[in-house]
Design a protein around this motif. Structure first.
Motif, PDB file in Angstrom:
ATOM      1  N   PRO A 105       0.841  -1.196   0.000  1.00 50.82           N
ATOM      2  CA  PRO A 105       0.000   0.000   0.000  1.00 50.82           C
ATOM      3  C   PRO A 105       0.876   1.246   0.000  1.00 50.82           C
ATOM      4  O   PRO A 105       2.022   1.218   0.451  1.00 50.82           O
ATOM      5  CB  PRO A 105      -0.787  -0.126   1.313  1.00 50.82           C
ATOM      6  CG  PRO A 105       0.128  -0.899   2.212  1.00 50.82           C
ATOM      7  CD  PRO A 105       0.882  -1.849   1.320  1.00 50.82           C
ATOM      8  N   SER A 106       0.359   2.336  -0.519  1.00 53.14           N
ATOM      9  CA  SER A 106       1.074   3.608  -0.499  1.00 53.14           C
ATOM     10  C   SER A 106       0.170   4.668   0.101  1.00 53.14           C
ATOM     11  O   SER A 106      -1.056   4.594  -0.006  1.00 53.14           O
ATOM     12  CB  SER A 106       1.503   4.025  -1.915  1.00 53.14           C
ATOM     13  OG  SER A 106       0.371   4.256  -2.738  1.00 53.14           O
ATOM     14  N   ALA A 107       0.774   5.654   0.737  1.00 50.97           N
ATOM     15  CA  ALA A 107       0.008   6.737   1.358  1.00 50.97           C
ATOM     16  C   ALA A 107       0.863   7.989   1.444  1.00 50.97           C
ATOM     17  O   ALA A 107       2.024   7.929   1.829  1.00 50.97           O
ATOM     18  CB  ALA A 107      -0.469   6.335   2.756  1.00 50.97           C
ATOM     19  N   ASN A 108       0.299   9.109   1.061  1.00 50.81           N
ATOM     20  CA  ASN A 108       0.943  10.404   1.202  1.00 50.81           C
ATOM     21  C   ASN A 108      -0.083  11.399   1.719  1.00 50.81           C
ATOM     22  O   ASN A 108      -1.217  11.461   1.209  1.00 50.81           O
ATOM     23  CB  ASN A 108       1.508  10.902  -0.130  1.00 50.81           C
ATOM     24  CG  ASN A 108       2.715  10.110  -0.570  1.00 50.81           C
ATOM     25  OD1 ASN A 108       3.831  10.377  -0.162  1.00 50.81           O
ATOM     26  ND2 ASN A 108       2.484   9.099  -1.411  1.00 50.81           N
ATOM     27  N   ILE A 109       0.300  12.167   2.725  1.00 53.89           N
ATOM     28  CA  ILE A 109      -0.571  13.177   3.335  1.00 53.89           C
ATOM     29  C   ILE A 109       0.207  14.482   3.398  1.00 53.89           C
ATOM     30  O   ILE A 109       1.383  14.494   3.782  1.00 53.89           O
ATOM     31  CB  ILE A 109      -1.018  12.764   4.751  1.00 53.89           C
ATOM     32  CG1 ILE A 109      -1.757  11.420   4.702  1.00 53.89           C
ATOM     33  CG2 ILE A 109      -1.912  13.830   5.375  1.00 53.89           C
ATOM     34  CD1 ILE A 109      -2.074  10.846   6.066  1.00 53.89           C
ATOM     35  N   TYR A 110      -0.449  15.585   3.031  1.00 51.95           N
ATOM     36  CA  TYR A 110       0.227  16.877   3.017  1.00 51.95           C
ATOM     37  C   TYR A 110      -0.613  17.894   3.797  1.00 51.95           C
ATOM     38  O   TYR A 110      -1.820  18.007   3.609  1.00 51.95           O
ATOM     39  CB  TYR A 110       0.426  17.392   1.581  1.00 51.95           C
ATOM     40  CG  TYR A 110       0.610  16.313   0.564  1.00 51.95           C
ATOM     41  CD1 TYR A 110      -0.350  16.074  -0.417  1.00 51.95           C
ATOM     42  CD2 TYR A 110       1.728  15.494   0.600  1.00 51.95           C
ATOM     43  CE1 TYR A 110      -0.193  15.076  -1.350  1.00 51.95           C
ATOM     44  CE2 TYR A 110       1.900  14.487  -0.337  1.00 51.95           C
ATOM     45  CZ  TYR A 110       0.937  14.284  -1.314  1.00 51.95           C
ATOM     46  OH  TYR A 110       1.088  13.285  -2.228  1.00 51.95           O
ATOM     47  N   THR A 111       0.026  18.634   4.672  1.00 50.58           N
ATOM     48  CA  THR A 111      -0.646  19.686   5.431  1.00 50.58           C
ATOM     49  C   THR A 111       0.275  20.897   5.524  1.00 50.58           C
ATOM     50  O   THR A 111       1.491  20.797   5.388  1.00 50.58           O
ATOM     51  CB  THR A 111      -0.983  19.239   6.863  1.00 50.58           C
ATOM     52  OG1 THR A 111       0.229  19.107   7.618  1.00 50.58           O
ATOM     53  CG2 THR A 111      -1.737  17.931   6.888  1.00 50.58           C
ATOM     54  N   THR A 112      -0.331  22.073   5.759  1.00 46.83           N
ATOM     55  CA  THR A 112       0.422  23.280   6.099  1.00 46.83           C
ATOM     56  C   THR A 112      -0.319  23.995   7.209  1.00 46.83           C
ATOM     57  O   THR A 112      -1.434  23.615   7.607  1.00 46.83           O
ATOM     58  CB  THR A 112       0.566  24.237   4.897  1.00 46.83           C
ATOM     59  OG1 THR A 112      -0.725  24.799   4.585  1.00 46.83           O
ATOM     60  CG2 THR A 112       1.117  23.528   3.678  1.00 46.83           C
ATOM     61  N   ASN A 113       0.285  25.096   7.691  1.00 50.63           N
ATOM     62  CA  ASN A 113      -0.375  25.851   8.754  1.00 50.63           C
ATOM     63  C   ASN A 113      -1.558  26.666   8.250  1.00 50.63           C
ATOM     64  O   ASN A 113      -2.212  27.363   9.006  1.00 50.63           O
ATOM     65  CB  ASN A 113       0.633  26.773   9.461  1.00 50.63           C
ATOM     66  CG  ASN A 113       1.320  27.742   8.503  1.00 50.63           C
ATOM     67  OD1 ASN A 113       1.138  27.668   7.294  1.00 50.63           O
ATOM     68  ND2 ASN A 113       2.126  28.631   9.069  1.00 50.63           N
TER      69      ASN A 113
END
Length: 419
Positions: A98-106
């Motif tokens: 499985p692959s997973a990428n999560i992106y967040t900023t302030n």
């Protein structure tokens, strides 16, 4: 020490008058369960009946260690009647990943991508799988890659993608948000000259659909348009990397050149090319320094739809999701990875990095690279949780903090090393 002594022994055989007796009378593979023995022997350069050559064997081991299906490879040489038996031993990876990428900023941005791939389909090192992405809108893709489909050197790749995102378009009087859809069909021919040199040649038919949502408008910039395009691409790679589980050493260079033909004048034809330079160096027993330098240029049209993006997942950790665009790019990512804990199959690795880069404005000049408004530097720290027996089973967490003008900060999660 055993490996060095074996190499010395083989060299003595080859160069001290015994070469006539150093014939390979048997070649076998051990340790493989899922991967077909025929698929591995297909990739080796030494064959039964040939003279023993330690340099060729070393190259074979490097090639095997680069396979998605193989976690580690080694060799043994045994004296037999009439010559020598060569045994290639492998430790296999688990390859349904499985692959997973999560992106967040302030700024409370949130996007994720998940998928599943089989990297050793039918035991022949064929990759097949798909991904789902949610970045305000839903997207998906399906990929097939068989680098040794026809022979040791010749393979094929097929890709389908349906990508939908909300893209900022940077106008003279402000920013507009567009709903962007890209539907593409791609076929590539893969050819490997030898262990270090390979090329890919492909053609991609795709459709781009832009739909204005909100923000600024500008005369001459349409709010809604649908364009069919044809992309011709060529990739050349020099790869002299050597792997030992989580550690990498050596140099790699990857050049990518694309020519895009458009059916509409609103988005003219253009050429884009970039080169990625990778350098990895072992430091002591537990350290690994890794660096990537990207240099890229595209046709310098004064268009808000420039091809090079500034983005969390592509080049600058912590910067945000597509915060700027340009027609040229210089990006340097450098980091020090250190193994904090290792036991059996598990590795905990710390990471200290600096990501920095600059972009040329659409229609601008090379002086834009030195403009402080285009220059971004993001130092940061991270952790890697690594399973040594599962291909690319590296769960990473990075936190980047901008130190240049109008910077943000944020987390980037993903599977696999950032580069």
């Amino acid at each position: 020490m055993r490996k060095e002594l074996t190499i010395i022994f083989l060299l003595l055989i080859c160069f001290c008058g015994y070469a006539q007796n150093a014939t390979i009378v048997n070649l076998k593979v051990q340790g493989n369960k899922k991967t077909k023995t025929s698929a591995l022997l297909k990739l080796t350069s030494i064959k039964k009946g040939q003279q023993l050559d330690s340099l060729v064997i070393e190259d074979d081991i490097k090639r095997l260690k680069r396979l998605s299906s193989i976690a580690h490879a080694y060799y043994q040489v045994h004296k037999k009647s009439g010559g020598y038996e060569v045994v290639y031993g492998v430790q296999e990876n688990f390859t349904i990943i499985p692959s997973a990428n999560i992106y967040t900023t302030n700024d409370d941005e949130f996007a994720f991508r998940v998928g599943v791939y089989e990297f050793n389909l039918f035991g022949h090192n064929i990759t097949f799988g798909g991904v789902y992405q949610n970045d305000i809108y839903s997207s998906y893709g399906i990929n097939f890659r068989a680098p040794y489909l026809f022979s040791k050197k010749l393979g094929l790749a097929l890709n389908y993608n349906n990508l939908t995102t909300e893209e900022p378009v940077f106008l003279d009087n402000g920013t507009a948000d567009y709903k962007y859809n890209n539907t593409s069909y791609e076929i590539q021919g893969l050819y490997q000259f030898n262990l270090r040199h390979r090329i890919e040649l492909g053609v991609n038919y795709f459709n781009e659909d832009y739909e204005y949502k909100r923000g600024s408008t500008q005369e001459g910039i349409p709010q809604d348009f649908d364009v069919d395009k044809l992309l011709f691409k060529g990739i050349y790679e020099y790869n002299n990397l050597d792997y030992h589980f989580q550690y990498v050493s050596g140099f790699k260079s990857s050049s990518n050149l694309q020519y895009v033909v458009s059916t509409e004048n609103v988005l003219p034809d253009f050429v884009i090319g970039w080169n990625d330079f990778f350098y990895y160096h072992r430091i002591g027993e537990k350290g690994n320094w890794a660096s990537r330098l990207r240099l890229g240029l595209a046709t310098n049209d004064d268009s808000p739809f420039a091809p090079f993006a500034v983005d969390n997942n592509l080049n600058i950790r912590g910067v945000g999701n597509t915060i700027d665009r340009g027609t040229g790019v210089i990006v340097l990512n450098t980091e020090y990875r250190h193994t904090v804990y290792e036991k059996d199959w598990f590795v905990l690795q710390s990471n200290v990095f600096v990501d920095g880069g600059s972009w040329r404005n659409p229609g601008g000049d090379f002086g834009d690279f030195g403009d402080t408004q285009n220059f971004r530097v993001y130092p940061g720290i991270g952790l890697r949780f690594i399973h040594k027996r599962i291909f690319n089973a590296i769960f990473r967490i990075d936190y980047g903090y901008g130190v240049t003008e109008d910077s943000t900060n944020g987390f980037v999660f993903g599977i696999g090393q950032y580069f």
